[in-house]
Motif scaffolding. Structure first.
Motif, PDB file in Angstrom:
ATOM      1  N   ASN A 191      84.495  56.666   1.243  1.00 42.29           N
ATOM      2  CA  ASN A 191      84.252  56.576   2.686  1.00 42.29           C
ATOM      3  C   ASN A 191      85.019  55.434   3.337  1.00 42.29           C
ATOM      4  N   GLY A 192      85.809  54.720   2.537  1.00 39.85           N
ATOM      5  CA  GLY A 192      86.614  53.628   3.075  1.00 39.85           C
ATOM      6  C   GLY A 192      87.244  52.856   1.931  1.00 39.85           C
ATOM      7  N   PHE A 193      88.349  52.184   2.209  1.00 42.34           N
ATOM      8  CA  PHE A 193      88.909  51.267   1.220  1.00 42.34           C
ATOM      9  C   PHE A 193      89.779  50.227   1.917  1.00 42.34           C
ATOM     10  N   GLY A 194      89.940  49.113   1.239  1.00 39.51           N
ATOM     11  CA  GLY A 194      90.740  48.032   1.803  1.00 39.51           C
ATOM     12  C   GLY A 194      91.312  47.167   0.707  1.00 39.51           C
ATOM     13  N   MET A 195      92.281  46.369   1.095  1.00 44.12           N
ATOM     14  CA  MET A 195      92.968  45.494   0.145  1.00 44.12           C
ATOM     15  C   MET A 195      93.316  44.181   0.834  1.00 44.12           C
ATOM     16  N   PHE A 209      90.669  50.891   5.939  1.00 40.12           N
ATOM     17  CA  PHE A 209      90.332  52.194   6.492  1.00 40.12           C
ATOM     18  C   PHE A 209      88.855  52.470   6.201  1.00 40.12           C
ATOM     19  N   ALA A 210      88.165  53.072   7.165  1.00 41.85           N
ATOM     20  CA  ALA A 210      86.747  53.368   6.942  1.00 41.85           C
ATOM     21  C   ALA A 210      86.273  54.454   7.887  1.00 41.85           C
ATOM     22  N   ASP A 211      85.230  55.170   7.435  1.00 37.84           N
ATOM     23  CA  ASP A 211      84.655  56.232   8.256  1.00 37.84           C
ATOM     24  C   ASP A 211      83.931  55.683   9.473  1.00 37.84           C
ATOM     25  N   THR A 212      83.338  54.491   9.333  1.00 33.14           N
ATOM     26  CA  THR A 212      82.563  53.907  10.429  1.00 33.14           C
ATOM     27  C   THR A 212      82.855  52.414  10.542  1.00 33.14           C
ATOM     28  N   ALA A 213      82.520  51.850  11.689  1.00 33.50           N
ATOM     29  CA  ALA A 213      82.707  50.413  11.899  1.00 33.50           C
ATOM     30  C   ALA A 213      81.832  49.600  10.950  1.00 33.50           C
ATOM     31  N   ASP A 214      80.634  50.096  10.637  1.00 31.75           N
ATOM     32  CA  ASP A 214      79.755  49.353   9.729  1.00 31.75           C
ATOM     33  C   ASP A 214      80.350  49.285   8.323  1.00 31.75           C
ATOM     34  N   LEU A 215      80.921  50.404   7.842  1.00 32.66           N
ATOM     35  CA  LEU A 215      81.558  50.373   6.529  1.00 32.66           C
ATOM     36  C   LEU A 215      82.790  49.463   6.549  1.00 32.66           C
ATOM     37  N   ALA A 216      83.535  49.477   7.649  1.00 32.32           N
ATOM     38  CA  ALA A 216      84.685  48.578   7.764  1.00 32.32           C
ATOM     39  C   ALA A 216      84.242  47.129   7.676  1.00 32.32           C
ATOM     40  N   LYS A 217      83.127  46.808   8.312  1.00 30.53           N
ATOM     41  CA  LYS A 217      82.602  45.444   8.248  1.00 30.53           C
ATOM     42  C   LYS A 217      82.234  45.067   6.825  1.00 30.53           C
ATOM     43  N   ASN A 241      92.134  51.265  18.720  1.00 30.56           N
ATOM     44  CA  ASN A 241      90.817  51.412  18.100  1.00 30.56           C
ATOM     45  C   ASN A 241      89.928  50.259  18.565  1.00 30.56           C
ATOM     46  N   PRO A 242      89.150  50.455  19.626  1.00 26.77           N
ATOM     47  CA  PRO A 242      88.341  49.353  20.156  1.00 26.77           C
ATOM     48  C   PRO A 242      87.339  48.801  19.158  1.00 26.77           C
ATOM     49  N   GLU A 243      86.849  49.647  18.233  1.00 28.15           N
ATOM     50  CA  GLU A 243      85.902  49.141  17.244  1.00 28.15           C
ATOM     51  C   GLU A 243      86.587  48.199  16.256  1.00 28.15           C
ATOM     52  N   ALA A 244      87.870  48.425  15.979  1.00 27.58           N
ATOM     53  CA  ALA A 244      88.616  47.513  15.117  1.00 27.58           C
ATOM     54  C   ALA A 244      88.836  46.177  15.825  1.00 27.58           C
ATOM     55  N   VAL A 245      89.186  46.236  17.098  1.00 29.92           N
ATOM     56  CA  VAL A 245      89.338  45.005  17.883  1.00 29.92           C
ATOM     57  C   VAL A 245      88.015  44.246  17.911  1.00 29.92           C
ATOM     58  N   ALA A 246      86.917  44.974  18.109  1.00 31.18           N
ATOM     59  CA  ALA A 246      85.599  44.334  18.157  1.00 31.18           C
ATOM     60  C   ALA A 246      85.239  43.679  16.830  1.00 31.18           C
ATOM     61  N   LEU A 247      85.616  44.314  15.719  1.00 31.13           N
ATOM     62  CA  LEU A 247      85.349  43.724  14.404  1.00 31.13           C
ATOM     63  C   LEU A 247      86.072  42.392  14.266  1.00 31.13           C
ATOM     64  N   ALA A 248      87.352  42.375  14.614  1.00 31.42           N
ATOM     65  CA  ALA A 248      88.116  41.133  14.511  1.00 31.42           C
ATOM     66  C   ALA A 248      87.504  40.043  15.383  1.00 31.42           C
ATOM     67  N   GLU A 249      87.150  40.400  16.596  1.00 33.19           N
ATOM     68  CA  GLU A 249      86.623  39.394  17.524  1.00 33.19           C
ATOM     69  C   GLU A 249      85.219  38.947  17.127  1.00 33.19           C
ATOM     70  N   ARG A 250      84.448  39.856  16.556  1.00 33.96           N
ATOM     71  CA  ARG A 250      83.096  39.489  16.119  1.00 33.96           C
ATOM     72  C   ARG A 250      83.127  38.363  15.098  1.00 33.96           C
ATOM     73  N   TYR A 251      84.129  38.389  14.226  1.00 29.74           N
ATOM     74  CA  TYR A 251      84.226  37.360  13.189  1.00 29.74           C
ATOM     75  C   TYR A 251      85.126  36.195  13.598  1.00 29.74           C
ATOM     76  N   GLY A 274      89.683  55.329  12.554  1.00 29.45           N
ATOM     77  CA  GLY A 274      89.268  54.820  11.249  1.00 29.45           C
ATOM     78  C   GLY A 274      90.184  53.743  10.694  1.00 29.45           C
ATOM     79  N   ILE A 275      91.217  53.377  11.461  1.00 27.80           N
ATOM     80  CA  ILE A 275      92.136  52.320  11.021  1.00 27.80           C
ATOM     81  C   ILE A 275      91.633  50.990  11.564  1.00 27.80           C
ATOM     82  N   PHE A 276      91.103  50.167  10.680  1.00 27.77           N
ATOM     83  CA  PHE A 276      90.614  48.841  11.046  1.00 27.77           C
ATOM     84  C   PHE A 276      91.585  47.753  10.588  1.00 27.77           C
ATOM     85  N   GLY A 277      92.585  48.137   9.802  1.00 29.76           N
ATOM     86  CA  GLY A 277      93.636  47.231   9.372  1.00 29.76           C
ATOM     87  C   GLY A 277      94.857  48.034   8.956  1.00 29.76           C
ATOM     88  N   VAL A 278      95.997  47.759   9.584  1.00 27.72           N
ATOM     89  CA  VAL A 278      97.251  48.445   9.262  1.00 27.72           C
ATOM     90  C   VAL A 278      97.700  48.012   7.867  1.00 27.72           C
TER      91      VAL A 278
END
Length: 284
Positions: A191-195, A209-217, A241-251, A274-278
């Motif tokens: 449902n998501g992966f990152g490196m 990459f993730a299915d949802t903002a919560d999994l991306a977090k 992707n506003p949810e990706a921008v929000a994730l970055a700003e949240r932290y 679903g792209i939270f990081g290129v």
């Protein structure tokens, strides 16, 4: 009279020329990026030589069946404005002829790229912060190291977020030394992966990459929680992707620059939501 010619680079030249010049430009490449890049398309890296001295480089990497990506477009400062860059640019475009070509270009150069047929899809924003002790509240059994999963499964999930399948690239990319790659797996499904990987300065996350903002977090925190305090890290986020921008700003990450993601044909039908990081500005 000086002679200028263009040829393909070897792997040592990709490291010595393209990656080193990118570092000098402040692009902060990964320490082991060259091998993964080169294995993706060994014929995709060009160097321009003036009397056998390297003065320009570019990558024109081919992804089967019909996608290409341009990166590492650099001319040494003292040779700019003399036509050498345009010649190696033309060589790269010929190499990718009849493909949909993507790039992440400096925003200020959009007009120049438009003249070569590129159209803006969206901007990407690079965010920066320093590790400050963020940790998951409790470990999750859903977080699995990517090296414990079949590369075919990872590549199938990745295909949602990239214009074509790229198993060869991912196989090389995810095995970089001193990197950390995690997937979120539920009932056998990714449902998501990152490196996160070491760079000249700090670490870069990519892909995320993730299915949802919560999994991306969850993946984001799992990737950064092992970093020593005050270690710089970077996350490249699609502005679309506003949810990706929000994730970055949240932290508390701060934007440091932007690129323009452009294509020569219609923007590919990928799940930007679903792209939270290129993965990388150099190869997409």
């Amino acid at each position: 009279m000086a002679t200028y010619h263009i040829r393909r680079m070897t792997l040592p030249e990709v490291q010595r020329i393209a990656v080193e010049w990118a570092a000098a430009e402040g692009w902060n490449p990964g320490l082991e990026d060259a091998t993964g890049f080169y294995e993706t398309d060994p014929e995709g890296f060009l160097v321009g030589l003036l009397d056998e001295e390297p003065i320009a480089c570019i990558s024109a990497v081919r992804y089967p069946p019909d996608f290409g990506f341009i990166g590492f477009y650099i001319v040494r400062p003292e040779y700019r404005g003399q036509g050498y860059g345009f010649q190696i640019w033309q060589a790269a475009m010929r190499q990718l002829k009849n493909r949909n070509i993507g790039l992440d270009g400096v925003v200020a150069q959009q007009a120049n790229y438009r003249r070569s047929g590129f159209q803006l899809a969206y901007n990407n924003i690079r965010y920066e912060d320093k590790a400050s002790g963020h940790r998951l509240q409790e470990p999750s059994d859903h977080l699995i190291p990517c090296d414990r999963l079949p590369i075919e499964s990872i590549a199938a999930y990745d295909r949602r977020f990239f214009p074509t399948a790229r198993p060869a690239f991912l196989a090389a990319w995810l095995r970089q030394p001193d990197s950390r790659a995690l997937a979120w797996v539920d009932q056998g499904q990714i449902n998501g992966f990152g490196m996160i990987r070491p760079c000249r300065s700090g670490f870069k996350i990519g892909p995320l990459f993730a299915d949802t903002a919560d999994l991306a977090k969850q993946l984001f925190v799992a990737l950064i929680q092992e970093l020593p305090a005050e270690t710089p890290f970077y996350l490249d986020v699609p502005a679309a992707n506003p949810e990706a921008v929000a994730l970055a700003e949240r932290y508390g990450l701060k934007p440091v620059f932007e690129t323009a993601r452009m294509y020569t044909q219609d923007a590919p039908a990928i799940a930007v939501s679903g792209i939270f990081g290129v993965t990388t500005f150099e190869l997409g």
